[in-house]
Structures are given as C-alpha cells and as structure tokens.
Design a protein around this motif. Structure first.
Motif, short mmCIF file in Angstrom:
data_model
loop_
_atom_site.label_atom_id
_atom_site.label_comp_id
_atom_site.label_asym_id
_atom_site.label_seq_id
_atom_site.Cartn_x
_atom_site.Cartn_y
_atom_site.Cartn_z
N ALA A 97 -61.02 -40.02 -49.14
CA ALA A 97 -60.28 -38.87 -49.62
C ALA A 97 -59.79 -39.14 -51.03
CB ALA A 97 -59.11 -38.58 -48.69
N GLY A 98 -59.45 -38.06 -51.73
CA GLY A 98 -58.98 -38.21 -53.10
C GLY A 98 -60.03 -37.81 -54.10
N PHE A 99 -59.59 -37.38 -55.27
CA PHE A 99 -60.50 -36.93 -56.32
C PHE A 99 -60.65 -38.03 -57.35
CE2 PHE A 99 -62.99 -33.81 -58.31
CZ PHE A 99 -62.71 -33.75 -59.67
N ALA A 100 -61.74 -38.77 -57.25
CA ALA A 100 -62.07 -39.86 -58.19
C ALA A 100 -61.21 -41.10 -58.00
CB ALA A 100 -61.99 -39.39 -59.63
N TYR A 101 -60.44 -41.13 -56.91
CA TYR A 101 -59.72 -42.35 -56.57
C TYR A 101 -59.62 -42.39 -55.05
CZ TYR A 101 -55.59 -39.73 -55.21
OH TYR A 101 -54.73 -38.88 -54.57
N CYS A 156 -70.54 -37.67 -44.47
CA CYS A 156 -69.31 -38.43 -44.25
C CYS A 156 -68.43 -37.61 -43.32
CB CYS A 156 -68.60 -38.68 -45.58
SG CYS A 156 -66.88 -39.23 -45.40
N ALA A 157 -68.30 -38.08 -42.09
CA ALA A 157 -67.43 -37.42 -41.12
C ALA A 157 -66.04 -38.01 -41.25
CB ALA A 157 -67.98 -37.61 -39.71
N ALA A 158 -65.08 -37.15 -41.58
CA ALA A 158 -63.71 -37.59 -41.77
C ALA A 158 -62.84 -37.16 -40.59
CB ALA A 158 -63.15 -37.03 -43.07
N SER A 159 -61.89 -37.99 -40.23
CA SER A 159 -60.96 -37.63 -39.16
C SER A 159 -59.59 -38.18 -39.48
CB SER A 159 -61.46 -38.17 -37.81
OG SER A 159 -61.59 -39.57 -37.84
N GLY A 160 -58.58 -37.62 -38.82
CA GLY A 160 -57.22 -38.08 -39.04
C GLY A 160 -56.47 -37.28 -40.09
N PHE A 161 -57.13 -36.32 -40.71
CA PHE A 161 -56.48 -35.45 -41.68
C PHE A 161 -57.34 -34.20 -41.81
CE2 PHE A 161 -59.34 -35.98 -45.33
CZ PHE A 161 -60.04 -37.13 -44.96
N PHE A 162 -56.79 -33.18 -42.45
CA PHE A 162 -57.51 -31.91 -42.60
C PHE A 162 -58.31 -31.92 -43.90
CE2 PHE A 162 -55.94 -29.94 -38.94
CZ PHE A 162 -54.58 -30.20 -38.82
N LEU A 163 -59.60 -31.82 -43.78
CA LEU A 163 -60.47 -31.88 -44.95
C LEU A 163 -60.19 -30.73 -45.90
CD1 LEU A 163 -62.79 -33.73 -45.95
CD2 LEU A 163 -64.36 -31.96 -45.14
#
Length: 119
Positions: A98-102, A22-29
């Motif tokens: 993003a998010g932990f379990a939500y 999962c490549a994420a962008s727009g925020f800091f992983l």
C-alpha cells in the motif's frame, strides 16, 4: 492484519507479456494507493509503478514506461501489473504494498512473485 499475496509471475521470452496480481487484505483497497516494486538479485528493491486510491495519477519508473500498466479492482481488493514487451532486465521478484511510491506497510511484505525473462 495487513497481507499481500502476489501471483502471476513466470518464465517468459523477451518481448512476451505477463499480468501480475496482488491480493490485498486487512484494509480497504478503495481507500488506499498501491505500488508495485521489484528486487533483482544483488540489487536494492526499486519502485516500478504506483496508483492513487481513486485510480488516478499512475506513475512508472522510467525503465518500464510505455510497457507496464498498473490498475486496481477495488471490488476484488486486487491490484494488477500488466507487463508487455518484457526485457531480460525486468527479471526480478515483484512485490506490492500500500502507499503511493512508498511502502505504507514496510513490515508486511508478501513473498512476491518471480518474473524471469530469458530466451
């Protein structure tokens, strides 16, 4: 703009393995917890695995415990889901957020990646 791009899915025999990305962008992983979800035809989306921002405290759905492993590479802004001993009931579209379990960004779901487990 927050964006998630999932990849790595495919057709695999029961007992096989896949690694999803999962490549994420727009925020800091590195500042964000992340989670994987899946949705099978005719079923609601369900949480598969989650990991905290520092990489600790991974949680897993009971159905995948001991078979799936979630990890994150902050330098690459990418989250992974290693799936071993796959079963036909794992067949679904897999998505991350993003998010932990939500889902922290419920309006920014990616296309997902299809995983099909069949003999």
């Amino acid at each position: 703009q927050v964006q998630f791009v999932e990849s790595g899915g495919g057709l695999v025999h029961p007992g096989g393995s896949l690694r999803l990305s999962c490549a994420a962008s727009g925020f800091f992983l590195w500042r964000s917890a992340m989670s994987w979800y899946r949705q099978a035809p005719g079923k609601e989306r369900e949480l598969v695995a989650g990991i905290k921002s520092d990489g600790s405290g991974p949680l897993y759905a009971d159905s995948v415990k001991g078979r799936f492993t979630i990890s994150k590479d902050n330098a690459k802004n990418t989250v992974y889901l290693q799936m071993n001993n796959l079963k036909p009931e794992d067949t679904a579209v897999y998505l991350c957020n993003a998010g932990f379990a939500y889902p922290q960004h419920p309006n920014s779901w990616g296309q997902g990646t299809q995983v099909t487990v069949s003999s």
